[in-house]
Design a protein around this motif. Structure first.
Motif, PDB file in Angstrom:
ATOM      1  N   UNK A  34       0.859  -1.173   0.000  1.00 21.44           N
ATOM      2  CA  UNK A  34       0.000   0.000   0.000  1.00 21.44           C
ATOM      3  C   UNK A  34       0.891   1.216   0.000  1.00 21.44           C
ATOM      4  N   UNK A  35       0.487   2.218  -0.771  1.00 26.79           N
ATOM      5  CA  UNK A  35       1.380   3.329  -0.958  1.00 26.79           C
ATOM      6  C   UNK A  35       0.842   4.615  -0.339  1.00 26.79           C
ATOM      7  N   UNK A  36       1.593   5.202   0.573  1.00 24.04           N
ATOM      8  CA  UNK A  36       1.200   6.500   1.094  1.00 24.04           C
ATOM      9  C   UNK A  36       1.548   7.544   0.042  1.00 24.04           C
ATOM     10  N   UNK A  37       0.861   8.680   0.071  1.00 27.05           N
ATOM     11  CA  UNK A  37       1.174   9.734  -0.903  1.00 27.05           C
ATOM     12  C   UNK A  37       2.581  10.250  -0.629  1.00 27.05           C
ATOM     13  N   UNK A  38       2.873  10.485   0.646  1.00 27.31           N
ATOM     14  CA  UNK A  38       4.174  10.995   1.040  1.00 27.31           C
ATOM     15  C   UNK A  38       4.807   9.998   2.000  1.00 27.31           C
ATOM     16  N   UNK A  90       3.698  20.086  -4.091  1.00 28.06           N
ATOM     17  CA  UNK A  90       4.704  21.141  -3.975  1.00 28.06           C
ATOM     18  C   UNK A  90       4.082  22.402  -3.376  1.00 28.06           C
ATOM     19  N   UNK A  91       2.866  22.730  -3.813  1.00 28.52           N
ATOM     20  CA  UNK A  91       2.198  23.934  -3.312  1.00 28.52           C
ATOM     21  C   UNK A  91       2.003  23.847  -1.795  1.00 28.52           C
ATOM     22  N   UNK A  92       1.556  22.703  -1.315  1.00 27.32           N
ATOM     23  CA  UNK A  92       1.358  22.527   0.129  1.00 27.32           C
ATOM     24  C   UNK A  92       2.677  22.670   0.872  1.00 27.32           C
ATOM     25  N   UNK A  93       3.734  22.107   0.307  1.00 26.99           N
ATOM     26  CA  UNK A  93       5.051  22.190   0.945  1.00 26.99           C
ATOM     27  C   UNK A  93       5.516  23.652   1.024  1.00 26.99           C
ATOM     28  N   UNK A  94       5.378  24.375  -0.081  1.00 25.34           N
ATOM     29  CA  UNK A  94       5.853  25.762  -0.099  1.00 25.34           C
ATOM     30  C   UNK A  94       5.027  26.631   0.862  1.00 25.34           C
ATOM     31  N   UNK A 120      11.874  15.768  -8.762  1.00 27.24           N
ATOM     32  CA  UNK A 120      11.829  14.594  -9.627  1.00 27.24           C
ATOM     33  C   UNK A 120      10.370  14.163  -9.603  1.00 27.24           C
ATOM     34  N   UNK A 121      10.045  13.045 -10.232  1.00 30.46           N
ATOM     35  CA  UNK A 121       8.625  12.659 -10.244  1.00 30.46           C
ATOM     36  C   UNK A 121       8.128  12.343  -8.840  1.00 30.46           C
ATOM     37  N   UNK A 122       9.022  11.935  -7.938  1.00 35.23           N
ATOM     38  CA  UNK A 122       8.551  11.564  -6.597  1.00 35.23           C
ATOM     39  C   UNK A 122       9.273  12.339  -5.491  1.00 35.23           C
ATOM     40  N   UNK A 123       9.838  13.500  -5.822  1.00 35.24           N
ATOM     41  CA  UNK A 123      10.535  14.291  -4.808  1.00 35.24           C
ATOM     42  C   UNK A 123      10.434  15.778  -5.111  1.00 35.24           C
ATOM     43  N   UNK A 124      10.315  16.578  -4.044  1.00 37.52           N
ATOM     44  CA  UNK A 124      10.450  18.033  -4.168  1.00 37.52           C
ATOM     45  C   UNK A 124      11.522  18.450  -3.176  1.00 37.52           C
ATOM     46  N   UNK A 125      12.586  19.095  -3.646  1.00 39.26           N
ATOM     47  CA  UNK A 125      13.655  19.547  -2.751  1.00 39.26           C
ATOM     48  C   UNK A 125      13.758  21.053  -2.783  1.00 39.26           C
ATOM     49  N   UNK A 166       4.654  18.372   9.589  1.00 38.84           N
ATOM     50  CA  UNK A 166       3.323  18.678  10.132  1.00 38.84           C
ATOM     51  C   UNK A 166       2.300  18.860   9.012  1.00 38.84           C
ATOM     52  N   UNK A 167       2.703  19.596   7.971  1.00 46.81           N
ATOM     53  CA  UNK A 167       1.753  19.917   6.900  1.00 46.81           C
ATOM     54  C   UNK A 167       1.209  18.647   6.245  1.00 46.81           C
ATOM     55  N   UNK A 168       2.028  17.625   6.160  1.00 44.50           N
ATOM     56  CA  UNK A 168       1.571  16.380   5.527  1.00 44.50           C
ATOM     57  C   UNK A 168       1.143  15.343   6.568  1.00 44.50           C
ATOM     58  N   UNK A 169       1.027  15.789   7.806  1.00 45.39           N
ATOM     59  CA  UNK A 169       0.547  14.932   8.896  1.00 45.39           C
ATOM     60  C   UNK A 169       1.273  13.596   8.925  1.00 45.39           C
ATOM     61  N   UNK A 170       2.590  13.674   8.812  1.00 43.91           N
ATOM     62  CA  UNK A 170       3.358  12.427   8.744  1.00 43.91           C
ATOM     63  C   UNK A 170       3.457  11.726  10.089  1.00 43.91           C
ATOM     64  N   UNK A 171       3.072  12.420  11.153  1.00 42.28           N
ATOM     65  CA  UNK A 171       3.106  11.780  12.464  1.00 42.28           C
ATOM     66  C   UNK A 171       1.838  10.969  12.719  1.00 42.28           C
ATOM     67  N   UNK A 172       0.840  11.122  11.833  1.00 38.55           N
ATOM     68  CA  UNK A 172      -0.437  10.434  12.030  1.00 38.55           C
ATOM     69  C   UNK A 172      -0.269   8.931  12.053  1.00 38.55           C
TER      70      UNK A 172
END
Ligand code: ASP
Ligand code: MG
Length: 410
Positions: A247-251, A355-359, A375-380, A397-403
């Protein structure tokens, strides 16, 4: 089934740890597996040996440095073989050269070009546990002993797993897997259950230090399934597998890297061949260029910025100074006070707005973005180094990675 296990330096840091590791290895053997073990040098011994070399010579001869450093892994492999013997099993240890790890002749950063694991398969057939010294091989060309670069035992393990067609390559380390961010910067970071080879490659290349980049590259190219886990516990760690098996998470995570600096070259003539001249020069000097940004030109000249490892900064500067007259460059500035923060996730291929959410998160945190690459799967992004912690936390926090469960797509 054949299992390859790799134990990092912290997992074999002292004789007590070596005895503990021997118990784990013999358990895998007892369970009916053919076991091949790759070991790193004990604790910080590679650092210590390097330091000793530098006390004698400012630039130690590369051949002798490799001779010296490979000794670290020979010590741990032999001690481990003895510890396995005490457990009532037989083990055979092999240097990289004996194990058939054939490399090119580039000391300190050799690449594996072939593996002839005859002695390993013979020893397995005789019922032995096999131990291989990590991070080293032998050049067919020069006949000299080589090393694969720092962290290279990962690559030894993955390459052997590929060559032996092993079912699994377990990477034992002192953390219990791959995290959504470095927990020292983002205390809310959590362990990932699984990532794809591609994601792991981007994470490792963006500064995540759990696995050597080359090892992940090898695993991807040869379809080797990895399990990154702690040698201090029996819990599952992080699986690194092919696309489509999970199963693939978006991030999947946020990586950061403070080992690069930024070079800004102003007044670069905007005509064919100039960029080629600059970057060919850097490539010939073996300087790894990462992000490159060229501005829209005005009055026939443009600005070009790019990042290089901090350690290569002075050499890159010197090289550009040489090119200044030939190509006609303007001001050149080196800035090593930067950090790169990267967001990685296979799901971003199909999800707009990442990318917009990250910025937006960075801007809300008051962090200025100096450069961007994707790249197709990275924004630096490149930010001020003093902002790295804030930036990692804001994006995490923005991508709720701690969830408990991040948004999942198939
Ligand atoms: N001992 C080597 C190092 O410290 C190789 C490794 O640990 O993978 O880099
Ligand atoms: Mg290591």
């Amino acid at each position: 089934m054949i299992v390859v296990q790799k134990y990092g330096g912290s997992s074999v840091a002292d004789t007590d740890r070596i005895i503990k590791v021997a118990e784990r290895i013999t358990a895998a053997k007892r369970a009916g597996n053919d076991v091949v073990v790759v070991v790193s040098a004990m604790g910080k011994s590679t650092d210590r040996l390097t330091q000793q070399a530098l006390e004698i010579a400012a630039v130690p001869p590369a051949r002798e440095l490799d001779m010296l450093l490979t000794a670290g892994e020979r010590i741990s492999m032999a001690l481990l073989a003895m510890a396995i013997g005490e457990e009532g099993f037989t083990a055979r240890s092999f240097t990289g050269s004996q194990a058939g790890i054939i490399t090119d002749a580039a000391h300190g950063k050799a690449r594996i070009i072939d593996i002839t694991p005859g002695r390993i398969t013979d020893a397995l057939a005789e019922g032995h546990i096999v131990i291989v010294a990590g991070f080293q091989g032998v050049s067919r060309e020069s006949k000299d002993i080589t090393t694969l670069g720092r962290g290279g035992s990962d690559t030894t393990a993955v390459a052997l797993a590929g060559a032996l067609d092993a079912d699994l390559c377990e990477i034992y380390t002192d953390v219990d897997g791959v995290y959504t961010a470095d927990p020292r910067l983002a205390p809310k970071a959590r362990r990932l259950e699984a990532v794809t080879h591609e994601e792991m490659l981007e994470l490792a290349a963006s500064g995540a230090k759990v696995l050597q980049v080359r090892a992940v590259e090898y695993a991807r190219n040869h379809g080797v399934r990895l399990h990154v886990r702690s040698s201090f516990s029996h819990q599952d760690g992080t699986w690194v597998e092919k696309d489509g098996t999970m199963e693939q998470a978006i991030i999947s995570g946020v990586a950061h890297d403070t080992s690069e600096g930024k070079l800004v070259v102003r007044g670069v003539p905007d005509k064919p061949g100039v960029a080629a001249r600059i970057f060919t020069g850097l490539a010939d000097a073996n300087i790894n260029v990462d992000m490159i940004v060229q501005n829209v030109s005005a009055d026939g000249t443009t600005d070009v910025s790019f990042t290089v490892p901090v350690a290569d900064g002075p050499r890159a500067l010197a090289l550009l100074e040489e090119l200044r007259a030939e190509v006609g460059l303007g001001e050149i500035v080196f800035d090593d006070d930067i950090a790169k923060v990267s967001l990685v996730g296979a799901g971003m291929k199909t999800h707009p707005g990442v990318a917009a959410t990250m910025f937006a998160a960075l801007s809300a945190a008051g962090v200025n973005i100096e450069m961007i690459s994707t790249s197709t799967i990275r924004v630096s992004v490149i930010v001020r180094r003093e902002h790295v912690e804030r930036a990692v936390q804001a994006v995490h926090d923005a991508f709720e990675l701690d969830g408990e469960q991040t948004a999942v797509v198939r």
